[in-house]
Structures are given as C-alpha cells and as structure tokens.
Design an enzyme around this catalytic site. Sequence first.
Site, short mmCIF file in Angstrom:
data_model
loop_
_atom_site.label_atom_id
_atom_site.label_comp_id
_atom_site.label_asym_id
_atom_site.label_seq_id
_atom_site.Cartn_x
_atom_site.Cartn_y
_atom_site.Cartn_z
N GLY A 52 -10.47 16.18 46.63
CA GLY A 52 -10.34 16.53 47.66
C GLY A 52 -11.79 16.40 49.32
N ASP A 108 -14.66 19.51 49.23
CA ASP A 108 -13.69 19.30 51.09
C ASP A 108 -13.88 21.50 51.07
OD1 ASP A 108 -12.49 20.16 48.67
OD2 ASP A 108 -10.64 19.72 48.74
N ASP A 111 -14.22 27.78 47.86
CA ASP A 111 -12.90 29.17 48.60
C ASP A 111 -13.83 30.56 47.11
OD1 ASP A 111 -10.57 30.37 48.70
OD2 ASP A 111 -9.88 29.20 46.83
N LYS A 139 -14.26 29.32 52.88
CA LYS A 139 -13.15 30.75 53.34
C LYS A 139 -14.90 31.57 52.35
CE LYS A 139 -9.30 28.30 52.38
NZ LYS A 139 -8.18 28.86 50.64
N PHE A 160 -4.76 28.58 53.09
CA PHE A 160 -5.11 27.78 52.40
C PHE A 160 -4.15 26.64 53.62
CE2 PHE A 160 -2.78 24.05 49.53
CZ PHE A 160 -3.55 24.83 49.21
N ASP A 167 -5.00 19.11 50.54
CA ASP A 167 -3.95 19.16 49.62
C ASP A 167 -3.03 20.46 49.29
OD1 ASP A 167 -5.61 19.13 47.08
OD2 ASP A 167 -3.46 18.61 46.26
N ARG A 173 -2.66 14.75 51.95
CA ARG A 173 -4.30 14.97 51.93
C ARG A 173 -4.72 14.04 53.27
NH1 ARG A 173 -7.24 16.43 47.16
NH2 ARG A 173 -5.82 16.02 45.77
P1 IMP Z 1 -13.21 27.05 44.20
O1 IMP Z 1 -13.19 26.39 42.88
O2 IMP Z 1 -12.37 28.13 44.05
O3 IMP Z 1 -14.35 27.03 45.39
O4 IMP Z 1 -12.16 26.16 44.52
C1 IMP Z 1 -12.20 24.82 44.93
C2 IMP Z 1 -11.07 24.11 44.86
O5 IMP Z 1 -10.10 24.80 45.06
C3 IMP Z 1 -11.40 22.94 46.46
O6 IMP Z 1 -12.18 22.02 45.94
C4 IMP Z 1 -9.97 22.44 46.69
O7 IMP Z 1 -9.92 21.38 46.14
C5 IMP Z 1 -9.20 23.61 46.54
N1 IMP Z 1 -9.26 24.67 47.58
C6 IMP Z 1 -9.40 25.45 48.06
N2 IMP Z 1 -8.91 26.84 48.95
C7 IMP Z 1 -7.74 25.44 49.47
C8 IMP Z 1 -7.64 25.18 50.45
O8 IMP Z 1 -7.16 26.33 51.24
N3 IMP Z 1 -6.13 23.93 50.01
C9 IMP Z 1 -6.68 23.48 49.99
N4 IMP Z 1 -7.17 23.48 48.46
C10 IMP Z 1 -7.99 24.41 48.45
MG MG Z 2 -11.10 19.44 45.74
#
Ligand code: IMP
Ligand code: MG
Length: 192
Positions: A52, A108, A111, A139, A160, A167, A173
């Site tokens: 990402g 990237d 979340d 987010k 999203f 992606d 991407r």
């Molecule tokens: P986390 O572990 O939930 O913080 O997620 C982080 C990863 O989830 C990022 O590195 C992204 O690859 C993916 N991700 C989270 N939200 C999105 C989104 O809205 N679009 C695409 N990928 C996302």
């Molecule tokens: Mg990622």
Amino acid sequence: MPTRNKTPKVHPDLESVMFTEAQIKKRVRELGHELRSVFGQGEFTIVSIINGAVMFTADLMREIDNPVRLDCIRISSYGDKTKSLGTPQIVSSLTIDIAGRHVLLIDDILDTGKTITLVSGLITKLRPASLRTCVFLDKEGRREVPFVADFVGFKIPDKFVVGYGLDFAERYRNLPCIGVLNPQLQNAPGPA
Ligand code: IMP
Ligand code: MG
C-alpha cells in the site's frame, strides 16, 4: 501527434474523488517540509509497509534531500474484503539493520491501528535510536488499538478508499487520485 488520454478524470468505479492528484502532490510536499523540520539534515531509515505505501513512500522520499536508507516490510492484507480480518501477520520482514538508527515507518492508511502497532512493536525490539510514524491517510474513527501517528497527510471519514497505492483486491493502486470505491463493487466478486 495525437494526444493520448492517459487516465480518465474520474474512474468509473469510484463513487467520488476524495483527493485529486494535485491535492496529493501538495500535501506530500508539505509532509516533506514537516519531516525536514524534525529530522533536520540527518540520516534516517525508512521502513515502508508494502504494497500500500509504495506510491506514497516513493513520492515522499523525493521531497527530502536527507541521506535515507530504505527497507520494506510486507504485512498480510485484507484479501478481497474491505474490513480488516483478525490479526495482521508479517509476510516478509526487514533485510537491513536498524539498530541504533533513526527510523521512519510509513504506511498508506491508519485504520484499526493493528498493522502499525504490530510493525512498530517489531521495530522497537530491534532497538532503533528513534521511531517515528507517517501515514498518508488516517481513519481516526475506526481505531481499535490506540495509535497516534507523528505525521499524517489527511484525516478522513470511515469510507473505503482506493488509489495512490490503496487497493481493493489488489486493484486500483495505480489511480493517481484517491477516491471512494462504489459500495456496490465492494460486495461484488471481482472480474475473472
Ligand atoms: P489497520 O491494521 O486496520 O490499521 O489497517 C491498515 C491497512 O489496512 C492499511 O495498510 C491498508 O492496507 C488497509 N486499509 C485500511 N483501510 C483501507 C481503505 O480504505 N482502502 C484500502 N486499504 C485500506
Ligand atoms: Mg497496506
């Protein structure tokens, strides 16, 4: 010579554009200045969470003239879903030594916070001189593990998004903008 339209203005699979290519470029440039104000002229090691963060890392690196080292770490992804499934796993780890180095971890999007917490923990165990984190999108409202990044491009709502490295099932991407994926496509099986 005929001019070729390289990219359509708005991709048909996007519900809306959240950040245009120009807005992204401007913000990445500003982040470069923010990095310089913290790191000065000193050397640091970038750890980029792939796939990402590929675009963001490549652009951000070119906004700074500090000596930098680069390594990538691959973390298991969402698969074909838009919501994080369980605990992220390290698929491929670091290859360069970061002990005693100033490290900048780049992703990237932040979340739930699980991915960056996992990778930060791994890096901390390797005893860097310092660790800072930089994400292009945040987010904030979706956090399950508390985490505050040192550098943030944009805070965004719980949508999203795809493009600029982000992606859905490995697609989109290469979009130069960041947009909200049409929710109907998020549930549909991808093309064969
Ligand atoms: P986390 O572990 O939930 O913080 O997620 C982080 C990863 O989830 C990022 O590195 C992204 O690859 C993916 N991700 C989270 N939200 C999105 C989104 O809205 N679009 C695409 N990928 C996302
Ligand atoms: Mg990622």
